[in-house]
Scaffold this active site. Sequence first.
Site, short mmCIF file in Angstrom:
data_model
loop_
_atom_site.label_atom_id
_atom_site.label_comp_id
_atom_site.label_asym_id
_atom_site.label_seq_id
_atom_site.Cartn_x
_atom_site.Cartn_y
_atom_site.Cartn_z
N HIS A 1 0.81 -1.22 0.00
CA HIS A 1 0.00 0.00 0.00
C HIS A 1 0.84 1.27 0.00
CE1 HIS A 1 -4.03 -1.76 0.43
NE2 HIS A 1 -3.44 -2.71 1.17
N ASP B 1 0.14 4.23 -2.49
CA ASP B 1 -0.02 5.65 -2.13
C ASP B 1 0.91 6.53 -2.96
OD1 ASP B 1 -1.89 4.96 -0.26
OD2 ASP B 1 -0.55 5.14 1.47
N GLU C 1 -8.86 5.19 -6.08
CA GLU C 1 -8.07 5.53 -7.26
C GLU C 1 -8.88 6.32 -8.28
OE1 GLU C 1 -9.61 1.29 -8.08
OE2 GLU C 1 -9.14 2.57 -6.36
#
Length: 465
Positions: A351, A355, A381
């Site tokens: 993750h 990010d 997203e």
Amino acid sequence: MLERDESKLDNVIICNIAEIQLQFQKIELFKRILMYSVTQLQVQAFVDGVGASIAMLERDENKLDNVIACNNFFSQMFGGVSRLTETTPFMLKDLIPRYNRMEFMDQVNQCFTEQIPLEFQQAFDSKNGTRWWRISLKPILDEQEKSYRLLITGQDISSKIELEHKLKITSSRFASVIEAAYDCIITINQREKIVLFNKAAQELFGYNEGEMLGQSIEVLIPEQYRDGHAAYVDKFAHSPIKSRQMEERNRVFGQHKDGSQFPVEIAISKINVGGMVEFTAIVRDISDKVRLMDHLAKQASTDPLTGLLNRREFEEQGKIMFALARKNKEPLSILMLDIDKFKDINDNYGHDVGDEVLQLLSRVGSMTVRHLDVFIRLGGEEFVILMPDTYKEQGLAMAERVRKIFETQSFEHNWNGEPIPFTVSIGVAIMSEDDSSVDQMLKRADEALYDAKDGGRNRVAFGEG
């Protein structure tokens, strides 16, 4: 020597001259005593009829001061009724209390010596407490312009002194509060001249009190806000409203001596002073408050990861832009972006890398769109670009441009690890005559986005209205 004439009348033909002179002196003295007694009775009758403290003082050849007439108020002035006043004359010094006798007699001596009226204040103790008196001494001049008598009057001013004392305490308390106040307190008159400038104001604005008293309040107002200030003051002066907050502008600013500006919160009140209106402003520096408000506002309107506007702000901005476009009969386009297979990026790289991809897309996208466009992260997203004054062809061209940038990775980025290739799919919609809100446009752009994904991803699709 006595001689009787033919008519048997007895005539003094020889006498002792000294004896004659003595008799004449006695007669003259008697006349003076008689005249004195009558005058004293008249004076006494006069002073008894006066409602204030009054007495007649006479200075004899031995420079002793005797009260030849007085009323009861005169004895009460010195603390109570004295037996001395039952019969006159009596010596003034015997009536005055010892604790302030010298001060009182000094005033009497000065009045006799300088032959001018004098006035002074003195306190005397009584059974009911201390009383204050205003005492007047007026010399009575004879034909030779000399005085051997004084008219003494006394007025009880205890209430006035007590009021002045209370006012002094109140003023002292007020001054202490003003100086100790955390907030700035500034008072101006109707000509906008500063008449009060407390310590907090000196610290906030950088001026000392001497610099500001008598100066125009505009010195403390940034130049861009000075226009209309005089009219505002005049309007408030004639308004029935006694106090108000300055909320006419979104923010009010003060100006420091060094020229720097800072946001302030101001409450204004007015009072009438001698027929003139004065205005007192309570000024508080709210720089910290404004910074916090701006921070909270930014948090409420921006996405913390990417720094883009968030969904909540999209609703606000979208509503405004839609209304303006409809009112001005101008086109409006909306682009909806989605990172292709973003879940795989999170699953394969973690993750943190996901990010990083979102942040990269936000940075590159913000630099690609026009300055009047609004770039928004809806969540996850998904991103939206609102493009005012943009027709279908222009919207599609921008969408294609953005798609190619990410497809070719034509940008610089310092990846933490290996570069992560990714693409985006974009749905485009424009405002139609049937649309009643920007949400209807977003729904068509979302449907077009799914068409692009179903068509193989890394594509641009248009949503028909």
